[in-house]
Write an enzyme that holds these catalytic residues in place. Structure first.
Site, PDB file in Angstrom:
ATOM      1  CB  CYS A  84     -38.527 -28.613  68.084  1.00  0.00           C
ATOM      2  SG  CYS A  84     -38.124 -30.083  68.932  1.00  0.00           S
ATOM      3  NE  ARG A 228     -54.874 -43.146  67.396  1.00  0.00           N
ATOM      4  CZ  ARG A 228     -53.690 -43.926  67.878  1.00  0.00           C
ATOM      5  NH1 ARG A 228     -53.964 -45.036  68.190  1.00  0.00           N
ATOM      6  NH2 ARG A 228     -52.577 -43.653  67.850  1.00  0.00           N
ATOM      7  CB  CYS A 384     -40.570 -25.783  73.692  1.00  0.00           C
ATOM      8  SG  CYS A 384     -41.137 -27.404  73.377  1.00  0.00           S
TER       9      CYS A 384
HETATM   10  C1  LIG Z   1     -43.391 -40.725  74.232  1.00  0.00           C
HETATM   11  C2  LIG Z   1     -42.899 -41.650  72.912  1.00  0.00           C
HETATM   12  C3  LIG Z   1     -41.654 -42.160  73.621  1.00  0.00           C
HETATM   13  C4  LIG Z   1     -43.838 -42.835  72.691  1.00  0.00           C
HETATM   14  O1  LIG Z   1     -43.155 -43.716  71.878  1.00  0.00           O
HETATM   15  P1  LIG Z   1     -43.685 -45.036  71.447  1.00  0.00           P
HETATM   16  O2  LIG Z   1     -43.694 -45.897  72.643  1.00  0.00           O
HETATM   17  O3  LIG Z   1     -43.165 -45.431  70.092  1.00  0.00           O
HETATM   18  O4  LIG Z   1     -45.024 -44.698  71.186  1.00  0.00           O
HETATM   19  P2  LIG Z   1     -46.507 -45.472  70.717  1.00  0.00           P
HETATM   20  O5  LIG Z   1     -47.206 -44.624  69.509  1.00  0.00           O
HETATM   21  O6  LIG Z   1     -46.088 -46.724  70.155  1.00  0.00           O
HETATM   22  O7  LIG Z   1     -47.652 -45.524  71.803  1.00  0.00           O
HETATM   23  C5  LIG Z   1     -47.556 -46.286  73.070  1.00  0.00           C
HETATM   24  C6  LIG Z   1     -48.724 -47.033  73.315  1.00  0.00           C
HETATM   25  O8  LIG Z   1     -49.760 -46.031  73.534  1.00  0.00           O
HETATM   26  C7  LIG Z   1     -50.676 -46.186  72.560  1.00  0.00           C
HETATM   27  N1  LIG Z   1     -51.329 -45.068  72.109  1.00  0.00           N
HETATM   28  C8  LIG Z   1     -50.818 -43.966  71.776  1.00  0.00           C
HETATM   29  N2  LIG Z   1     -51.667 -43.025  71.431  1.00  0.00           N
HETATM   30  C9  LIG Z   1     -53.055 -43.426  71.467  1.00  0.00           C
HETATM   31  C10 LIG Z   1     -54.247 -43.089  71.433  1.00  0.00           C
HETATM   32  N3  LIG Z   1     -54.381 -41.930  71.089  1.00  0.00           N
HETATM   33  N4  LIG Z   1     -55.256 -43.765  71.641  1.00  0.00           N
HETATM   34  C11 LIG Z   1     -54.954 -45.191  72.122  1.00  0.00           C
HETATM   35  N5  LIG Z   1     -53.897 -45.539  72.348  1.00  0.00           N
HETATM   36  C12 LIG Z   1     -52.947 -44.765  72.036  1.00  0.00           C
HETATM   37  C13 LIG Z   1     -50.025 -46.911  71.293  1.00  0.00           C
HETATM   38  O9  LIG Z   1     -51.297 -47.987  70.467  1.00  0.00           O
HETATM   39  C14 LIG Z   1     -49.021 -47.848  71.919  1.00  0.00           C
HETATM   40  O10 LIG Z   1     -49.657 -49.139  72.378  1.00  0.00           O
HETATM   41  P3  LIG Z   1     -48.849 -50.279  72.448  1.00  0.00           P
HETATM   42  O11 LIG Z   1     -47.595 -50.215  73.287  1.00  0.00           O
HETATM   43  O12 LIG Z   1     -49.862 -51.428  72.925  1.00  0.00           O
HETATM   44  O13 LIG Z   1     -48.552 -50.653  71.041  1.00  0.00           O
HETATM   45  C15 LIG Z   1     -42.641 -40.898  71.764  1.00  0.00           C
HETATM   46  O14 LIG Z   1     -43.935 -40.706  70.895  1.00  0.00           O
HETATM   47  C16 LIG Z   1     -41.962 -39.665  72.048  1.00  0.00           C
HETATM   48  O15 LIG Z   1     -40.825 -39.470  72.284  1.00  0.00           O
HETATM   49  N6  LIG Z   1     -42.660 -38.603  71.482  1.00  0.00           N
HETATM   50  C17 LIG Z   1     -42.080 -37.133  71.936  1.00  0.00           C
HETATM   51  C18 LIG Z   1     -41.159 -36.681  70.831  1.00  0.00           C
HETATM   52  C19 LIG Z   1     -40.601 -35.476  71.202  1.00  0.00           C
HETATM   53  O16 LIG Z   1     -40.163 -35.266  72.350  1.00  0.00           O
HETATM   54  N7  LIG Z   1     -40.208 -34.856  70.305  1.00  0.00           N
HETATM   55  C20 LIG Z   1     -39.093 -33.526  70.666  1.00  0.00           C
HETATM   56  C21 LIG Z   1     -39.743 -32.489  71.542  1.00  0.00           C
HETATM   57  S1  LIG Z   1     -38.324 -31.567  72.166  1.00  0.00           S
END
Ligand SMILES: CC(C)(COP(=O)(O)OP(=O)(O)OC[C@H]1O[C@@H](n2cnc3c(N)ncnc32)[C@H](O)[C@@H]1OP(=O)(O)O)[C@@H](O)C(=O)NCCC(=O)NCCS
Length: 403
Positions: A84, A228, A384
């Site tokens: 990252c 959003r 990080c």
């Molecule tokens: C956290 C994580 C596992 C979530 O993945 P995911 O489950 O595919 O996430 P989604 O975007 O589908 O979000 C999950 C739910 O939250 C909802 N959601 C996410 N953001 C939202 C928002 N701003 N407002 C409303 N709903 C939201 C999605 O619509 C989804 O709903 P659903 O399950 O009904 O479809 C993934 O985003 C992740 O690992 N992120 C971190 C990445 C990371 O660590 N990078 C490296 C760093 S070292």
């Protein structure tokens, strides 16, 4: 840094999902060369970053980005990787090359397709043993785990939440404000100032294969897609990734596809050319931290950076600290006793996304543009790094401004 530009950051499996990271990189590189007015013939070093192999071309990614951006065939290209922190590392390496006299003008490019993370297996070259498990797995999901610590990246943020007493409510509130700031900055046109819209087009290179971008039925992708309005009450309803934890899909970095590029040059080049650069890249610092709390990395990296530059935290007008996870960024802010009003003022990765190797370029360009906009002197961009590192860059507004 003469200038920096990026593609829109588009939710994974969206409009850029079929585009190779190499082509996203070519697009960003061509755009920044064109806008900065730097002739590709002046570039004498191409430094590119990419984490996930987005196709079978990944070995050639830096070379192809350089060539198809118009950089002369004699100019070398290298791939750099600090997970990252990769995008920041590109600037660090450019600075070292320029300082040592090895280069005068460097083209730095981060490119990432989270969509095109492969479904991979590493044991099947010699065949499939009857009855033995088939090893294909999702590279993205598996790569977000640290086998040394035995946990995934979300759990490292949960560790920080426990250590710093950070609640789910606090993380959702922080995430909600990240979304609000990103939407406001988008509506005010701030983000458009660094975005080159992606269109279907061909990239020609005389004597070599023509390549390009095809968006299918879409004519143009011009805006980030994830941000959003996200009120706390909506975020509060989302399921925690790990039961009982504070991190959800709504308060962790979004997964997006993008590329970003910048031109970094020596003071002598800038002087000879005339005009004002976007920012002076003053210094960098990189540190190691325990893998199980990798997200705290920016705190010691920023401390070391300030110590090296003889500056105090209060002298820094703006901070861009990557929002890998909400609890992680809040832990860094608490550790440094950071004024949240100076942090990620145009939105962060929770709202806009974290395309791994691109993020450092994006944050560095954003903080440089933001200190100019706000008439401030210094800005710090930092992230990080999975595995337990932190990296930070100090940028200075060439127009001066209040410290
Ligand atoms: C956290 C994580 C596992 C979530 O993945 P995911 O489950 O595919 O996430 P989604 O975007 O589908 O979000 C999950 C739910 O939250 C909802 N959601 C996410 N953001 C939202 C928002 N701003 N407002 C409303 N709903 C939201 C999605 O619509 C989804 O709903 P659903 O399950 O009904 O479809 C993934 O985003 C992740 O690992 N992120 C971190 C990445 C990371 O660590 N990078 C490296 C760093 S070292």
């Amino acid at each position: 840094m003469l200038d920096g530009m990026r593609t829109p950051m588009v939710d994974y499996c969206g409009a850029l999902g079929h585009v190779s990271p190499t082509d996203l990189g070519i697009k960003a590189a061509r755009a920044v060369l064109q806008r900065s007015g730097v002739s590709p013939g002046d570039v004498d070093s191409v430094i590119a970053g990419n984490m996930a192999p987005g196709d079978f071309e990944q070995f050639m990614l830096p070379r192809h980005i350089g060539l198809y951006a118009g950089v002369p065939v004699e100019v070398p290209a290298i791939m750099v990787q600090r997970i990252c922190g990769t995008g920041f590392e590109l600037f660090r390496q450019a600075g070292e090359q320029i300082q040592s006299g090895a280069a005068n003008v460097a083209l730095v490019v981060g490119a990432e397709s989270m969509t095109r993370n492969p479904i991979a297996a590493f044991e099947h070259r010699t065949g499939f043993k009857l009855g033995a498990p088939v090893g294909f797995k999702d590279f993205m999901w598996e790569a977000l785990k640290d086998s040394a610590a035995g946990i995934d990246m979300i759990q490292t943020a949960e560790n920080l939440a426990k250590k710093y007493g950070i609640t789910r409510e606090a993380v959702d509130e922080f995430a909600s404000s990240s979304f609000a700031k990103a939407v406001a900055a988008r509506d005010a046109g701030f983000h458009a100032g660094e975005i080159v819209p992606v269109v279907s087009e061909k990239f020609e290179l005389p004597g070599y294969a023509t390549r390009g971008i095809s968006l299918g039925k879409l004519t143009e992708v011009a805006q980030d897609t994830h941000a959003r309005p996200s009120p706390v009450e909506v975020l509060a309803k989302l399921r925690a990734v790990h039961a009982g934890g504070v991190q959800t899909g709504g308060n962790s970095a979004a997964l997006v596809d993008a590329a970003a590029a910048a031109v970094v040059a020596s003071g002598a080049y800038v002087k000879a050319r005339g005009g004002k650069p976007l920012a002076r890249v003053v210094a960098a610092a990189v540190v190691g931290v325990p893998p199980e709390i990798m997200g705290i990395g920016p705190a010691p990296a920023i401390r070391l950076l300030l110590e090296r530059c003889g500056l105090r935290l209060e002298q820094i007008g703006r901070f861009e600290i990557n929002e890998a996870q909400g609890a992680q960024t809040l832990a860094v802010a608490r550790e440094l006793d950071l004024d949240l009003g100076k942090l990620n003022v145009n939105g962060g990765a929770i709202a806009m996304g974290h395309p791994l190797a691109v993020t450092g370029v994006r944050l560095t360009v954003t903080v440089a543009r933001e200190i100019q906009r706000a008439g401030m002197r210094y800005g710090i961009a930092s992230a990080c790094v999975g595995g337990g590192q932190g990296i930070a860059l100090l940028l200075e507004n060439p127009q001066g401004g209040a410290a």
